[in-house]
Write an enzyme that holds these catalytic residues in place. Structure first.
Site, PDB file in Angstrom:
ATOM      1  N   SER A  22       0.845  -1.203   0.000  1.00 52.14           N
ATOM      2  CA  SER A  22       0.000   0.000   0.000  1.00 52.14           C
ATOM      3  C   SER A  22       0.881   1.254   0.000  1.00 52.14           C
ATOM      4  O   SER A  22       1.996   1.225   0.535  1.00 52.14           O
ATOM      5  CB  SER A  22      -0.870  -0.053   1.265  1.00 52.14           C
ATOM      6  OG  SER A  22      -1.969   0.788   1.161  1.00 52.14           O
ATOM      7  N   PRO A  23       0.393   2.353  -0.576  1.00 55.09           N
ATOM      8  CA  PRO A  23       1.203   3.576  -0.604  1.00 55.09           C
ATOM      9  C   PRO A  23       1.574   4.043   0.800  1.00 55.09           C
ATOM     10  O   PRO A  23       0.733   4.048   1.698  1.00 55.09           O
ATOM     11  CB  PRO A  23       0.273   4.601  -1.266  1.00 55.09           C
ATOM     12  CG  PRO A  23      -0.747   3.796  -1.995  1.00 55.09           C
ATOM     13  CD  PRO A  23      -0.907   2.529  -1.233  1.00 55.09           C
ATOM     14  N   CYS A  25       3.798   7.262   2.516  1.00 53.93           N
ATOM     15  CA  CYS A  25       4.647   8.459   2.484  1.00 53.93           C
ATOM     16  C   CYS A  25       5.938   8.180   3.236  1.00 53.93           C
ATOM     17  O   CYS A  25       5.907   7.639   4.339  1.00 53.93           O
ATOM     18  CB  CYS A  25       3.967   9.617   3.207  1.00 53.93           C
ATOM     19  SG  CYS A  25       2.552  10.261   2.353  1.00 53.93           S
ATOM     20  N   ALA A  57       2.115   8.602  -1.995  1.00 54.03           N
ATOM     21  CA  ALA A  57       1.425   9.691  -2.678  1.00 54.03           C
ATOM     22  C   ALA A  57       2.468  10.563  -3.370  1.00 54.03           C
ATOM     23  O   ALA A  57       3.404  11.045  -2.741  1.00 54.03           O
ATOM     24  CB  ALA A  57       0.637  10.512  -1.677  1.00 54.03           C
ATOM     25  N   GLN A  99       1.109   6.210  -7.088  1.00 50.87           N
ATOM     26  CA  GLN A  99      -0.112   6.866  -6.610  1.00 50.87           C
ATOM     27  C   GLN A  99       0.020   8.370  -6.867  1.00 50.87           C
ATOM     28  O   GLN A  99       0.858   9.037  -6.256  1.00 50.87           O
ATOM     29  CB  GLN A  99      -0.315   6.617  -5.108  1.00 50.87           C
ATOM     30  CG  GLN A  99      -1.666   7.138  -4.629  1.00 50.87           C
ATOM     31  CD  GLN A  99      -1.867   7.053  -3.126  1.00 50.87           C
ATOM     32  OE1 GLN A  99      -1.034   7.534  -2.358  1.00 50.87           O
ATOM     33  NE2 GLN A  99      -2.969   6.460  -2.700  1.00 50.87           N
ATOM     34  N   TYR A 186      -7.604  14.422   1.134  1.00 54.31           N
ATOM     35  CA  TYR A 186      -6.751  15.225   0.253  1.00 54.31           C
ATOM     36  C   TYR A 186      -7.630  15.842  -0.843  1.00 54.31           C
ATOM     37  O   TYR A 186      -8.863  15.726  -0.815  1.00 54.31           O
ATOM     38  CB  TYR A 186      -5.587  14.373  -0.274  1.00 54.31           C
ATOM     39  CG  TYR A 186      -4.689  13.921   0.870  1.00 54.31           C
ATOM     40  CD1 TYR A 186      -4.032  14.864   1.677  1.00 54.31           C
ATOM     41  CD2 TYR A 186      -4.534  12.580   1.191  1.00 54.31           C
ATOM     42  CE1 TYR A 186      -3.244  14.470   2.751  1.00 54.31           C
ATOM     43  CE2 TYR A 186      -3.739  12.176   2.275  1.00 54.31           C
ATOM     44  CZ  TYR A 186      -3.102  13.130   3.046  1.00 54.31           C
ATOM     45  OH  TYR A 186      -2.336  12.751   4.125  1.00 54.31           O
ATOM     46  N   ARG A 234      -8.218   5.204  -5.221  1.00 54.89           N
ATOM     47  CA  ARG A 234      -8.395   5.006  -3.771  1.00 54.89           C
ATOM     48  C   ARG A 234      -9.465   5.971  -3.277  1.00 54.89           C
ATOM     49  O   ARG A 234      -9.349   7.191  -3.458  1.00 54.89           O
ATOM     50  CB  ARG A 234      -7.084   5.214  -3.018  1.00 54.89           C
ATOM     51  CG  ARG A 234      -7.262   5.155  -1.513  1.00 54.89           C
ATOM     52  CD  ARG A 234      -5.969   5.018  -0.738  1.00 54.89           C
ATOM     53  NE  ARG A 234      -5.598   3.615  -0.598  1.00 54.89           N
ATOM     54  CZ  ARG A 234      -4.737   3.133   0.308  1.00 54.89           C
ATOM     55  NH1 ARG A 234      -4.140   3.949   1.149  1.00 54.89           N
ATOM     56  NH2 ARG A 234      -4.462   1.844   0.370  1.00 54.89           N
ATOM     57  N   ARG A 329       1.559  -1.126   7.214  1.00 61.70           N
ATOM     58  CA  ARG A 329       2.405  -1.212   8.412  1.00 61.70           C
ATOM     59  C   ARG A 329       3.045  -2.592   8.571  1.00 61.70           C
ATOM     60  O   ARG A 329       4.199  -2.701   9.009  1.00 61.70           O
ATOM     61  CB  ARG A 329       1.589  -0.831   9.653  1.00 61.70           C
ATOM     62  CG  ARG A 329       1.269   0.676   9.688  1.00 61.70           C
ATOM     63  CD  ARG A 329       0.213   0.997  10.699  1.00 61.70           C
ATOM     64  NE  ARG A 329      -1.045   0.330  10.395  1.00 61.70           N
ATOM     65  CZ  ARG A 329      -2.087   0.290  11.194  1.00 61.70           C
ATOM     66  NH1 ARG A 329      -2.026   0.883  12.371  1.00 61.70           N
ATOM     67  NH2 ARG A 329      -3.202  -0.320  10.829  1.00 61.70           N
TER      68      ARG A 329
HETATM   69  C1  LIG Z   1       3.827   5.547   7.127  1.00 61.53           C
HETATM   70  C2  LIG Z   1       2.533   5.545   6.356  1.00 61.53           C
HETATM   71  C3  LIG Z   1       2.402   6.359   5.247  1.00 61.53           C
HETATM   72  C4  LIG Z   1       1.212   6.346   4.494  1.00 61.53           C
HETATM   73  N1  LIG Z   1       1.135   7.078   3.333  1.00 61.53           N
HETATM   74  C5  LIG Z   1       0.067   6.921   2.523  1.00 61.53           C
HETATM   75  C6  LIG Z   1       0.059   7.483   1.224  1.00 61.53           C
HETATM   76  O1  LIG Z   1       1.033   8.084   0.759  1.00 61.53           O
HETATM   77  N2  LIG Z   1      -1.061   7.329   0.470  1.00 61.53           N
HETATM   78  C7  LIG Z   1      -2.150   6.629   0.939  1.00 61.53           C
HETATM   79  O2  LIG Z   1      -3.146   6.503   0.230  1.00 61.53           O
HETATM   80  N3  LIG Z   1      -2.143   6.058   2.151  1.00 61.53           N
HETATM   81  C8  LIG Z   1      -1.059   6.159   2.936  1.00 61.53           C
HETATM   82  N4  LIG Z   1      -1.014   5.500   4.129  1.00 61.53           N
HETATM   83  C9  LIG Z   1      -2.122   4.598   4.486  1.00 61.53           C
HETATM   84  C10 LIG Z   1      -1.778   3.166   4.075  1.00 61.53           C
HETATM   85  O3  LIG Z   1      -1.612   3.041   2.680  1.00 61.53           O
HETATM   86  C11 LIG Z   1      -2.858   2.189   4.553  1.00 61.53           C
HETATM   87  O4  LIG Z   1      -4.060   2.490   3.896  1.00 61.53           O
HETATM   88  C12 LIG Z   1      -3.085   2.238   6.049  1.00 61.53           C
HETATM   89  O5  LIG Z   1      -1.860   2.322   6.753  1.00 61.53           O
HETATM   90  C13 LIG Z   1      -3.846   1.003   6.517  1.00 61.53           C
HETATM   91  O6  LIG Z   1      -3.134  -0.168   6.173  1.00 61.53           O
HETATM   92  P1  LIG Z   1      -2.272  -0.978   7.290  1.00 61.53           P
HETATM   93  O7  LIG Z   1      -3.240  -1.249   8.410  1.00 61.53           O
HETATM   94  O8  LIG Z   1      -1.823  -2.213   6.565  1.00 61.53           O
HETATM   95  O9  LIG Z   1      -1.141  -0.106   7.754  1.00 61.53           O
HETATM   96  C14 LIG Z   1       0.139   5.525   4.909  1.00 61.53           C
HETATM   97  C15 LIG Z   1       0.273   4.725   6.047  1.00 61.53           C
HETATM   98  C16 LIG Z   1       1.465   4.720   6.748  1.00 61.53           C
HETATM   99  C17 LIG Z   1       1.599   3.798   7.944  1.00 61.53           C
END
Ligand SMILES: Cc1cc2nc3c(=O)[nH]c(=O)nc-3n(C[C@H](O)[C@H](O)[C@H](O)COP(=O)(O)O)c2cc1C
Length: 361
Positions: A22-23, A25, A57, A99, A186, A234, A329
């Protein structure tokens, strides 16, 4: 036997399995440029066996970055290093995705680890290294946040074209999957959510007007992208707030997106307004949204939300919640999640580490 490790073909590409990164940052760029950090962060997860690797992103213009440290694709000169990353990801059998995003009223933030952390945003004013931020309406994300400039129609049109220009650069950089970030409050999300958009013109008011910006972004992206490669969107499936965007709204939107040629909906939720009320702090509830959209809008989906084990990832796919299980994560903790999940589930024939690793173990 689980379908988690069966290939998935969409348009001209085939994912070797249904696990995607997943994306996330990284806040490691200077002026939007990718660097060795991004190569190692994304490349190691490709070596780790995931079928799809989506970048963080990536902003379509400098003011569309969440923080000054975020990735961008607003200069042609951004392409070169990204091309090195996509080549590496492909070499190790994964599909590189990007993304494309614009932070809108949540831009000019401080990287969480330099500010108050993930649960509270902190902002950079212009005289402190920040930049002007823009949104459909001049409503700050929360009290104390910077008040965004209300976008003019000319500025809206320019942004739509900037999404297209970044899509063209993404193609040149070798990406084979494009995701439009229309979630998490966003810019695009703040157009379609009634809680952030109070415009009186054709980009605000009715459902059709509020989704117009997203639809025009999709048109612009598709005009500059390849028909051979998938496009996912998304969404924040619900705002988790009274008077906000609902799951039913998302089903209606997903049907429209499907008719426009969008291949998959990536089902996230919330973060549009500060005062949201989540069903639970464990994001696993989001997989239900993927199932609802998949079955009611009849479109492929990606599920995301604390997919933290091989068994749970397999459940998401085998019980038809989604077509792809995205992990964030868990992938930070374990870049080799896909490889280890295959071992745990007794799959030994369809996923391998690179030869220079496998011979050793
Ligand atoms: C460090 C970090 C950075 C993230 N950056 C983005 C991002 O750039 N774009 C986005 O759509 N979601 C972003 N997310 C959300 C994740 O893509 C994901 O949807 C969210 O963490 C839930 O998934 P997980 O429970 O597996 O962590 C970010 C999450 C984390 C932990």
């Amino acid at each position: 036997m689980t379908k988690l490790f069966s290939p998935l073909s969409i348009k001209s590409i085939t994912l070797k399995n249904r696990i995607g990164i997943s994306p996330m940052c990284q806040y490691m760029s200077v002026d939007g440029f990718a660097n060795d950090w991004h190569l190692v962060h994304l490349g190691s997860r490709a070596i780790g066996g995931a079928g799809l690797i989506i970048t963080e992103a990536c902003a379509v213009e400098p003011n569309g970055r969440i923080s000054p440290d975020c990735l961008g694709l607003y200069y042609d000169s951004h392409i070169e290093y990204l091309a090195r990353i996509t080549a590496f990801i492909k070499k190790y059998g994964a599909i590189p995705g990007i993304q494309l995003a614009h932070a809108g009223r949540k831009g000019s933030s401080i990287a969480p680890f330099k500010g108050f952390g993930r649960s509270k945003r902190s902002y950079l004013t212009k005289d402190n290294g920040g930049f002007d931020i823009f949104a459909p309406s001049p409503i700050p994300f929360e009290s104390g946040a910077i008040i965004p400039h209300e976008l003019t129609i000319e500025q809206i049109h320019k942004l739509i074209s900037q999404f297209g220009q970044s899509a063209k650069r993404a193609l040149k950089a070798g990406f084979q999957w494009l995701e439009i970030h229309a979630a998490h409050g966003y810019l695009i999300n703040s157009f379609y959510s009634p809680l952030a958009n109070q415009r009186q013109d054709k980009y605000g008011g009715s459902f059709d007007n509020r989704i117009r910006f997203l639809i025009e972004v999709i048109d612009s992206v598709k005009a500059n992208w390849s028909d051979e490669y998938p496009v996912s969107v998304r969404l924040s499936i619900t705002d988790h707030a009274l008077g906000g965007f609902t799951i039913d709204d998302s089903v209606k939107l997903a049907k429209i997106l499907k008719s426009l040629g969008i291949d998959l909906i990536d089902c996230s939720s919330g973060h549009v307004v500060k005062e949201q009320s989540l069903p639970s702090n464990d994001l696993k509830f989001q997989i239900d949204y993927a199932k609802t959209i998949k079955h009611e809008a009849n479109i492929m989906t990606m599920a995301v939300g604390n997919i933290d084990s091989a068994k749970f990832a397999a459940y998401v796919i085998d019980e038809n919640y989604a077509d792809i299980a995205l992990i964030a994560r868990t992938a930070i903790k374990n870049p080799y999640f896909a490889f280890n999940a295959a071992l745990e589930l007794g799959i030994t024939d369809t996923i391998t580490l690179p030869q220079n690793y496998t011979y050793a173990i």
